[in-house]
Structures are given as structure tokens and as C-alpha cells.
Design a protein around this motif. Sequence first.
Motif, PDB file in Angstrom:
ATOM      1  N   ARG A 141      55.700 -35.884  20.274  1.00  0.00           N
ATOM      2  CA  ARG A 141      56.057 -36.299  18.910  1.00  0.00           C
ATOM      3  C   ARG A 141      54.926 -37.099  18.260  1.00  0.00           C
ATOM      4  N   GLU A 142      54.300 -37.983  19.028  1.00  0.00           N
ATOM      5  CA  GLU A 142      53.229 -38.826  18.479  1.00  0.00           C
ATOM      6  C   GLU A 142      51.964 -38.031  18.134  1.00  0.00           C
ATOM      7  N   SER A 143      51.671 -36.999  18.915  1.00  0.00           N
ATOM      8  CA  SER A 143      50.419 -36.279  18.701  1.00  0.00           C
ATOM      9  C   SER A 143      50.597 -34.949  17.963  1.00  0.00           C
TER      10      SER A 143
ATOM     11  N   ARG B 214      57.756 -38.134  23.985  1.00  0.00           N
ATOM     12  CA  ARG B 214      57.198 -39.117  23.046  1.00  0.00           C
ATOM     13  C   ARG B 214      55.755 -38.768  22.704  1.00  0.00           C
TER      14      ARG B 214
END
Length: 85
Positions: free
Chosen positions: A56-58, A53
Motif C-alpha cells: 500500500r505504501e509503495s 502495508r
Amino acid sequence: MIDKLSIDDVPENLKGVACAIGIDAFRNLIKCAGGTSLYLPSIRCISKPVRDRLIRESFCGDYREMALRFGISEVSVRKIVSKKS
């Protein structure tokens, strides 16, 4: 009776768990899972979805930077980024 359980009453092989989570949480664990086989995943296994996660977020387009940052291969980063959560 379980409400009177103290750390001194806990069997030696479970004292580490009772100390780590606290006697109240240990009592609750016994109430909900006592007598069953309980599997606890490793830190690596339980952390993998969090790592994915965070990747994917960064992610900002640099597969190499993400691979170095998280200690995995660029191919792994590509697979993680391409998966929809």
C-alpha cells in the motif's frame, strides 16, 4: 529460583528457543506464559500484514510490477491496495 536458571537447566526440547531469544528473555517468557499453551505463528502469517502495508505504501499504479516484486498475483495486489488499513 527462575532467576538462577541457566541454559544447561533448560530441557533439550526448549534449548533452541532459549538460545534463539537468550536466557533472560526465556526466563521472562516462562514468567509470563509458563504452563500455558503458546501458539507462535509462522513467518509467513506474521509477515503478511507487513507485506500488505509495504504494498500500500509503495503502490504507484502498476499492479503488475507490485505482483512481480512481492511474488503474488495482480488480483491479490488489487485486493490489498483496495483495503483500507
